[in-house]
Design a protein around this motif. Structure first.
Motif, short mmCIF file in Angstrom:
data_model
loop_
_atom_site.label_atom_id
_atom_site.label_comp_id
_atom_site.label_asym_id
_atom_site.label_seq_id
_atom_site.Cartn_x
_atom_site.Cartn_y
_atom_site.Cartn_z
N SER A 48 40.04 -78.30 72.23
CA SER A 48 38.91 -78.67 73.07
C SER A 48 38.87 -80.17 73.31
N LYS A 49 39.26 -80.98 72.34
CA LYS A 49 39.31 -82.43 72.55
C LYS A 49 40.40 -82.81 73.55
N ALA A 56 38.10 -85.19 81.83
CA ALA A 56 37.51 -86.50 82.12
C ALA A 56 38.47 -87.36 82.94
N ASP A 57 39.76 -87.30 82.63
CA ASP A 57 40.76 -88.08 83.37
C ASP A 57 40.84 -87.64 84.84
N GLN A 58 40.44 -86.41 85.11
CA GLN A 58 40.43 -85.91 86.50
C GLN A 58 39.16 -86.30 87.24
N GLY A 59 38.31 -87.06 86.59
CA GLY A 59 37.08 -87.51 87.23
C GLY A 59 36.00 -86.45 87.29
N MET A 60 36.05 -85.47 86.40
CA MET A 60 35.11 -84.35 86.44
C MET A 60 34.01 -84.47 85.39
N GLY A 61 33.77 -85.68 84.93
CA GLY A 61 32.70 -85.89 83.96
C GLY A 61 33.07 -86.94 82.93
N ALA A 64 32.75 -88.04 76.64
CA ALA A 64 31.84 -87.76 75.54
C ALA A 64 30.95 -86.56 75.86
N ASP A 65 30.51 -86.46 77.10
CA ASP A 65 29.65 -85.34 77.50
C ASP A 65 30.42 -84.03 77.47
N ILE A 66 31.67 -84.06 77.93
CA ILE A 66 32.48 -82.84 77.94
C ILE A 66 32.81 -82.41 76.52
N GLU A 67 33.16 -83.38 75.66
CA GLU A 67 33.44 -83.05 74.26
C GLU A 67 32.23 -82.42 73.59
N LYS A 68 31.05 -82.96 73.87
CA LYS A 68 29.83 -82.42 73.28
C LYS A 68 29.58 -80.99 73.77
N SER A 69 29.76 -80.76 75.07
CA SER A 69 29.56 -79.42 75.63
C SER A 69 30.54 -78.42 75.03
N PHE A 70 31.81 -78.81 74.91
CA PHE A 70 32.81 -77.92 74.33
C PHE A 70 32.54 -77.67 72.85
N ALA A 71 32.10 -78.70 72.13
CA ALA A 71 31.81 -78.52 70.70
C ALA A 71 30.68 -77.52 70.51
N GLU A 72 29.65 -77.60 71.34
CA GLU A 72 28.54 -76.65 71.26
C GLU A 72 29.01 -75.24 71.62
#
Length: 337
Positions: A48-49, A56-61, A64-72
């Motif tokens: 997930s990381k 994030a590298d693709q400009g889609m967010g 940190a926000d994506i990592e948090k969403s995936f962790a949840e």
């Protein structure tokens, strides 16, 4: 125990399920697994990381926000036995089937005896179509018709996920040449994945070829090209942001295949302000693009592009796998064929 955990592809399907008052928590998976690295040997949290960094590298967010969403999301999956039932709601296209086999692989770690002890049932809604397009009143009949996930479904999912993440991709071909009937949409989905490998004819993936063919018939804007390419797919393959990335990739390098009519290189829009201009700008095939499209030149030999397909890293000129559409086989230039 709670009443249930419903896992589905994204927010559109999840919104319809909420509107239909499907019982239980609704968890959207939200990962385009057919784009970017999905390497083998990583735990769910580690993968997930990697996925969050790519997205994030693709400009889609923000990463940190994506990592948090995936962790949840991952935590909800790890706690699946807190529920009396887990229901997997997935469609027939590659986007959904990859999410499905990732989840089945995770669940396959737990024996049926263990699930019986916890009282957790695993069920599935496998849909030939698009859940996000359904009317609200269509969800309850699908919920009522859900089926229990069998041992064969679990095992097929486990094998498929392992093959997808393997740096040696011929296991995917071996899998779909066997019996995947436990997951009836998997064969077609994985075949579409294999079509993204560079062609033995000219080094283009199916998506790249279809996009260049559309531009060659011009004049055409990105919005028009996206619709025309999407209409050539048997099942929905990718969204406009992903296709914009393909276009930018083919406009890069020493000899771009496609540019704006001015000769300017194409850069995908990264914000709403640039989006309208990007969507409405005309695209132009270059002489190099036409030569590749006519199989007089090879995109990989020209430098190709750096991309991941599951666990396989295709690194420009070093890309070591090709797709032979005539024989439905993977070829490696480094190996005798």
């Amino acid at each position: 125990m709670t009443s249930g955990l419903n896992i589905t592809n994204g927010d559109c399907a999840g919104g319809g399920m909420r509107a239909a008052q499907i019982p239980g928590e609704i968890l959207s998976w939200r990962d385009v697994l057919h784009e970017g690295p999905v390497p083998a040997g990583l735990s769910l949290a580690e993968l997930s990381k990697v996925r969050a960094a790519f997205i994030a590298d693709q400009g889609m967010g923000e990463r940190a926000d994506i990592e948090k969403s995936f962790a949840e999301r991952d935590d909800a999956l790890r706690r699946f036995t807190d529920n009396d039932e887990v229901i997997l709601w997935f469609e027939w296209d590659l986007y959904d089937q990859l999410q499905l086999i990732q989840i089945l692989d995770f669940l396959s770690q737990f024996s049926r005896e263990h699930l019986a002890e916890t009282g957790t049932k695993v069920s599935m809604v496998s849909f030939a179509g698009y859940l996000g397009n359904l009317s609200v009143d269509a969800f309850v009949p699908l919920y009522d018709a859900r089926i229990e996930v069998s041992a064969a479904m679990m095992e097929t999912g486990r094998l498929a996920w392992g093959s997808f993440r393997d740096p040696e991709p011929r296991g995917i071909l071996e899998l779909i040449r066997g019996d995947t009937s436990a997951l009836p949409f998997l064969e077609g989905a994985l075949l579409r994945h294999l079509e993204e490998f560079p062609s033995t004819r000219n080094g283009l993936s199916r998506s790249e070829r279809q996009l260049l063919e559309t531009v060659a018939r011009g004049p055409v804007t990105f919005s028009e090209a996206f619709i025309r390419v999407a209409n050539r797919e048997e099942r929905i393959f990718c969204g406009d942001a992903t296709m914009a990335g393909y276009l930018e990739r083919m406009s890069d390098g020493d000899e771009p295949l496609v540019t704006y009519p001015s000769g300017e290189r194409i850069k995908a829009a990264t914000n709403d302000e640039d989006s309208a201009a990007f969507r409405n700008a005309q695209l132009s095939l270059t002489p190099a693009g036409r030569a590749v499209l006519e199989c007089d030149r090879d995109w990989i030999e020209m430098g190709g592009s750096d991309r991941w397909l599951g666990g396989v890293h295709l690194a420009g000129r070093e890309a070591s796998w090709r797709w032979d559409a005539d024989s439905h086989a993977l070829r490696s230039p480094r190996m005798a064929t």
